[in-house]
Design a protein around this motif. Structure first.
Motif, PDB file in Angstrom:
ATOM      1  N   ASP A 133      49.112  91.045   9.410  1.00 39.94           N
ATOM      2  CA  ASP A 133      47.689  90.923   9.106  1.00 39.94           C
ATOM      3  C   ASP A 133      47.106  89.669   9.767  1.00 39.94           C
ATOM      4  N   ILE A 134      47.819  88.566   9.660  1.00 35.82           N
ATOM      5  CA  ILE A 134      47.303  87.330  10.244  1.00 35.82           C
ATOM      6  C   ILE A 134      47.278  87.414  11.766  1.00 35.82           C
ATOM      7  N   LEU A 135      48.264  88.072  12.368  1.00 36.63           N
ATOM      8  CA  LEU A 135      48.283  88.227  13.813  1.00 36.63           C
ATOM      9  C   LEU A 135      47.115  89.105  14.269  1.00 36.63           C
ATOM     10  N   THR A 136      46.868  90.196  13.541  1.00 41.26           N
ATOM     11  CA  THR A 136      45.762  91.096  13.883  1.00 41.26           C
ATOM     12  C   THR A 136      44.431  90.360  13.847  1.00 41.26           C
ATOM     13  N   ARG A 137      44.195  89.605  12.766  1.00 49.38           N
ATOM     14  CA  ARG A 137      42.934  88.886  12.622  1.00 49.38           C
ATOM     15  C   ARG A 137      42.793  87.770  13.665  1.00 49.38           C
ATOM     16  N   ALA A 138      43.901  87.083  13.939  1.00 48.11           N
ATOM     17  CA  ALA A 138      43.851  85.988  14.903  1.00 48.11           C
ATOM     18  C   ALA A 138      43.555  86.495  16.314  1.00 48.11           C
ATOM     19  N   VAL A 139      44.164  87.615  16.679  1.00 50.95           N
ATOM     20  CA  VAL A 139      43.895  88.200  17.994  1.00 50.95           C
ATOM     21  C   VAL A 139      42.423  88.588  18.113  1.00 50.95           C
ATOM     22  N   GLN A 140      41.876  89.178  17.047  1.00 51.25           N
ATOM     23  CA  GLN A 140      40.463  89.568  17.077  1.00 51.25           C
ATOM     24  C   GLN A 140      39.554  88.350  17.193  1.00 51.25           C
ATOM     25  N   LEU A 141      39.884  87.295  16.461  1.00 49.08           N
ATOM     26  CA  LEU A 141      39.096  86.068  16.508  1.00 49.08           C
ATOM     27  C   LEU A 141      39.055  85.489  17.921  1.00 49.08           C
ATOM     28  N   ILE A 142      40.221  85.290  18.527  1.00 45.95           N
ATOM     29  CA  ILE A 142      40.268  84.678  19.847  1.00 45.95           C
ATOM     30  C   ILE A 142      39.672  85.607  20.899  1.00 45.95           C
ATOM     31  N   LEU A 174      48.810 100.519  27.589  1.00 48.62           N
ATOM     32  CA  LEU A 174      49.699 100.980  28.643  1.00 48.62           C
ATOM     33  C   LEU A 174      51.137 101.051  28.140  1.00 48.62           C
ATOM     34  N   GLY A 175      51.845 102.070  28.585  1.00 49.53           N
ATOM     35  CA  GLY A 175      53.172 102.334  28.057  1.00 49.53           C
ATOM     36  C   GLY A 175      54.299 101.720  28.837  1.00 49.53           C
ATOM     37  N   TYR A 176      54.226 100.415  29.098  1.00 53.99           N
ATOM     38  CA  TYR A 176      55.338  99.795  29.809  1.00 53.99           C
ATOM     39  C   TYR A 176      56.470  99.471  28.839  1.00 53.99           C
ATOM     40  N   PRO A 177      57.692  99.311  29.341  1.00 53.30           N
ATOM     41  CA  PRO A 177      58.846  99.082  28.460  1.00 53.30           C
ATOM     42  C   PRO A 177      58.684  97.806  27.648  1.00 53.30           C
ATOM     43  N   PRO A 178      59.008  97.827  26.346  1.00 56.49           N
ATOM     44  CA  PRO A 178      58.899  96.635  25.508  1.00 56.49           C
ATOM     45  C   PRO A 178      59.721  95.454  26.025  1.00 56.49           C
ATOM     46  N   SER A 179      60.824  95.746  26.717  1.00 56.82           N
ATOM     47  CA  SER A 179      61.650  94.665  27.233  1.00 56.82           C
ATOM     48  C   SER A 179      60.957  93.905  28.364  1.00 56.82           C
ATOM     49  N   PHE A 180      59.937  94.530  28.970  1.00 60.53           N
ATOM     50  CA  PHE A 180      59.231  93.899  30.078  1.00 60.53           C
ATOM     51  C   PHE A 180      58.148  92.956  29.558  1.00 60.53           C
ATOM     52  N   LEU A 181      57.221  93.464  28.777  1.00 54.55           N
ATOM     53  CA  LEU A 181      56.175  92.655  28.151  1.00 54.55           C
ATOM     54  C   LEU A 181      55.987  93.156  26.722  1.00 54.55           C
ATOM     55  N   PRO A 182      56.612  92.549  25.729  1.00 49.07           N
ATOM     56  CA  PRO A 182      56.488  93.003  24.350  1.00 49.07           C
ATOM     57  C   PRO A 182      55.033  93.019  23.905  1.00 49.07           C
ATOM     58  N   LYS A 183      54.666  94.036  23.144  1.00 48.64           N
ATOM     59  CA  LYS A 183      53.287  94.189  22.688  1.00 48.64           C
ATOM     60  C   LYS A 183      53.292  94.655  21.239  1.00 48.64           C
ATOM     61  N   ALA A 184      52.497  93.988  20.391  1.00 54.19           N
ATOM     62  CA  ALA A 184      52.397  94.389  18.987  1.00 54.19           C
ATOM     63  C   ALA A 184      51.817  95.792  18.881  1.00 54.19           C
ATOM     64  N   ALA A 185      52.145  96.481  17.792  1.00 54.11           N
ATOM     65  CA  ALA A 185      51.766  97.884  17.645  1.00 54.11           C
ATOM     66  C   ALA A 185      50.263  98.104  17.647  1.00 54.11           C
ATOM     67  N   PHE A 186      49.489  97.137  17.140  1.00 56.46           N
ATOM     68  CA  PHE A 186      48.042  97.335  17.028  1.00 56.46           C
ATOM     69  C   PHE A 186      47.290  96.985  18.314  1.00 56.46           C
ATOM     70  N   VAL A 187      47.962  96.408  19.294  1.00 58.16           N
ATOM     71  CA  VAL A 187      47.302  95.913  20.503  1.00 58.16           C
ATOM     72  C   VAL A 187      47.088  97.036  21.505  1.00 58.16           C
ATOM     73  N   GLY A 188      45.876  97.087  22.065  1.00 57.86           N
ATOM     74  CA  GLY A 188      45.568  98.033  23.130  1.00 57.86           C
ATOM     75  C   GLY A 188      45.750  97.367  24.476  1.00 57.86           C
ATOM     76  N   ALA A 189      44.636  97.103  25.163  1.00 55.05           N
ATOM     77  CA  ALA A 189      44.696  96.432  26.468  1.00 55.05           C
ATOM     78  C   ALA A 189      44.729  94.925  26.286  1.00 55.05           C
ATOM     79  N   GLU A 190      45.623  94.259  27.030  1.00 55.41           N
ATOM     80  CA  GLU A 190      45.732  92.803  26.976  1.00 55.41           C
ATOM     81  C   GLU A 190      45.119  92.186  28.230  1.00 55.41           C
ATOM     82  N   HIS A 191      45.129  90.868  28.250  1.00 52.69           N
ATOM     83  CA  HIS A 191      44.441  90.127  29.299  1.00 52.69           C
ATOM     84  C   HIS A 191      44.920  90.526  30.696  1.00 52.69           C
ATOM     85  N   TYR A 192      46.219  90.640  30.878  1.00 49.01           N
ATOM     86  CA  TYR A 192      46.759  90.875  32.212  1.00 49.01           C
ATOM     87  C   TYR A 192      46.833  92.357  32.577  1.00 49.01           C
ATOM     88  N   ASP A 193      46.475  93.239  31.658  1.00 53.45           N
ATOM     89  CA  ASP A 193      46.486  94.666  31.972  1.00 53.45           C
ATOM     90  C   ASP A 193      45.438  95.033  33.018  1.00 53.45           C
TER      91      ASP A 193
END
Length: 329
Positions: A133-142, A174-193
Motif C-alpha cells: 500500500d505504501i509503495l503504491t501511494r508513494a509511486v503515485q505521489l512522485i 511490458l512483459g519483460y522477464p522479472p530477472s531483467f527489470l523487476p516490476k511491482a504487480a500494480f505498475v504499468g509503464a515506467e520511466h524507461y519504458d
C-alpha cells in the motif's frame, strides 16, 4: 565541481577528458541534492523568464506541441520504499529530499511543510503501513509531482496560449522477464519504458526482452504518431494509425492512453492537479517567508499598542500559524 571551470570551452573539455573516470564518478557522492539538479537554468538570455510566465504571454502561439508522461514514472524514485515499510520519519526525509530538488529550497521549514502536506494528501502519514500500500501511494505521489501534473499543466498553458497541443500517457505494462527489470504487480509503464517503445531499443535483443505481437505493434504505432507529428505537425496525418489522437483543449481535457488497447481518456484528477500546481507552491511561499523572518536579526523593542497592532497584521498571523503547523504537525 571537477575543477575544470575554465572560461574557454576547449580548455574545459581537455581538462574533463584528462580526469580519471573514478574521480568524476565520486563527485556524485556529495549528495543527492547536489547531483540531481536537472532543471533548466533561467539565465535571462536563453530562458529569459520562468516557463510559466512565458507561456502566460502566449509565446508559443501558433506552434504544435506534444507532451505526456508514463503512468508510473515515479517508480524509479521510490525504490527505498519497496522493502519493509519505512517510518514516517524516513518517509519525510525522502520527501524533503525530493522537495529540495523540485523547488530548490535553501531553508528547512518549506521542505518539511511540503513533505508533511504530501504525506497527508496521499495517505502516507500512517506508521507503519502495509508495504504494498505504501509503495503504491508513494509511486503515485512522485509520478504526480515530478511528471504527470507538470505534463498536465504544460498542456493546459500551451493550449490556452494558442498552441495546438497533443497530450499522451504511456500506460502499457511490458512483459519483460522479472530477472531483467523487476516490476511491482500494480505498475504499468515506467520511466524507461519509453525508450523501448518510442525508439525500439530492445527489439534488437529478443533474448533479453521478449515483446509480444501486441507490444510490437503498439511500439510501431507510437513511432508512426511521432513521425507524423515531426513531418506534418499532426500525429494522425501521414502513416496510418490505429486510433485518432484528439487535440487537447481546455473544454475536453482529452489525451491518448497508449496501452493495449489504445484508448482516448479524459483527465479527471483535478484535486491532485490543484494540489501539485497551487497548494504546494503556496506552502513553499509561506515556508520561505517564515524562514526569512526567522533569520532576520532581532532587536528589542518596547511593548506598545503600535507593536501589538503590527503583530496582528494578516502576514504576521499567517507566519505565526505556519510555525504552529510546523511545531505541532
Amino acid at each position: 565541481m571537477a575543477g575544470c571551470d575554465m572560461p574557454q570551452p576547449r580548455a574545459r573539455l581537455r581538462c574533463l577528458r584528462n580526469k580519471d573516470a573514478q574521480e568524476l564518478a565520486e563527485i556524485r557522492e556529495e549528495g543527492l541534492r547536489a547531483a540531481l539538479d536537472w532543471r533548466p537554468s533561467i539565465d535571462g538570455v536563453f530562458i529569459p523568464k520562468h516557463p510559466r510566465e512565458l507561456l502566460g504571454e502566449n509565446v508559443t502561439s501558433g506552434l504544435r506541441y506534444m507532451v505526456g508522461a508514463t503512468s508510473h514514472d515515479g517508480s524509479i524514485f521510490t525504490l527505498p520504499l519497496a522493502g519493509n515499510p519505512p517510518t514516517v520519519a524516513q518517509q519525510r526525509f525522502i520527501l524533503e529530499t525530493y522537495a529540495s530538488l523540485l523547488y530548490q529550497f535553501k531553508m528547512e521549514s518549506a521542505e518539511v511543510a511540503v513533505a508533511r502536506s504530501s504525506l497527508n494528501e496521499y495517505g502516507l502519514i500512517q506508521d507503519p503501513m502495509d508495504p504494498l500500500d505504501i509503495l503504491t501511494r508513494a509511486v503515485q505521489l512522485i509520478t504526480d509531482l515530478f511528471y504527470g501534473m507538470p505534463a498536465e499543466e504544460s498542456a493546459r498553458l500551451n493550449a490556452a496560449g494558442g498552441t495546438k497541443t497533443y497530450r499522451y500517457q504511456l500506460s502499457v505494462r511490458l512483459g519483460y522477464p522479472p530477472s531483467f527489470l523487476p516490476k511491482a504487480a500494480f505498475v504499468g509503464a515506467e520511466h524507461y519504458d519509453t525508450a523501448i517503445l518510442y525508439y525500439g531499443v530492445f527489439e534488437q535483443h529478443p533474448d533479453v526482452y521478449n515483446l509480444t505481437a501486441e507490444e510490437l505493434e503498439l511500439g510501431r504505432n507510437i513511432r508512426r504518431y511521432i513521425a507524423n507529428f515531426a513531418k506534418n505537425g499532426d500525429p494522425n496525418v501521414g502513416y496510418a494509425v490505429s486510433v485518432q489522437w484528439p487535440v487537447y483543449t481546455a473544454s475536453s481535457r482529452q489525451f491518448i492512453n497508449l496501452d493495449i488497447p489504445t484508448t482516448i481518456e479524459t483527465f479527471d484528477r483535478e484535486r491532485q492537479y490543484l494540489f501539485a500546481t497551487e497548494v504546494l507552491p503556496a506552502i513553499v511561499r509561506v515556508g520561505k517567508e517564515a524562514d526569512t523572518v526567522d533569520t532576520r536579526p532581532r532587536q528589542s523593542q518596547p511593548c506598545s499598542r503600535g507593536i501589538w497592532r503590527t503583530y496582528r497584521t494578516p502576514s504576521v498571523l499567517s507566519r505565526w500559524y505556519f510555525k504552529r503547523l510546523m511545531r505541532n504537525g
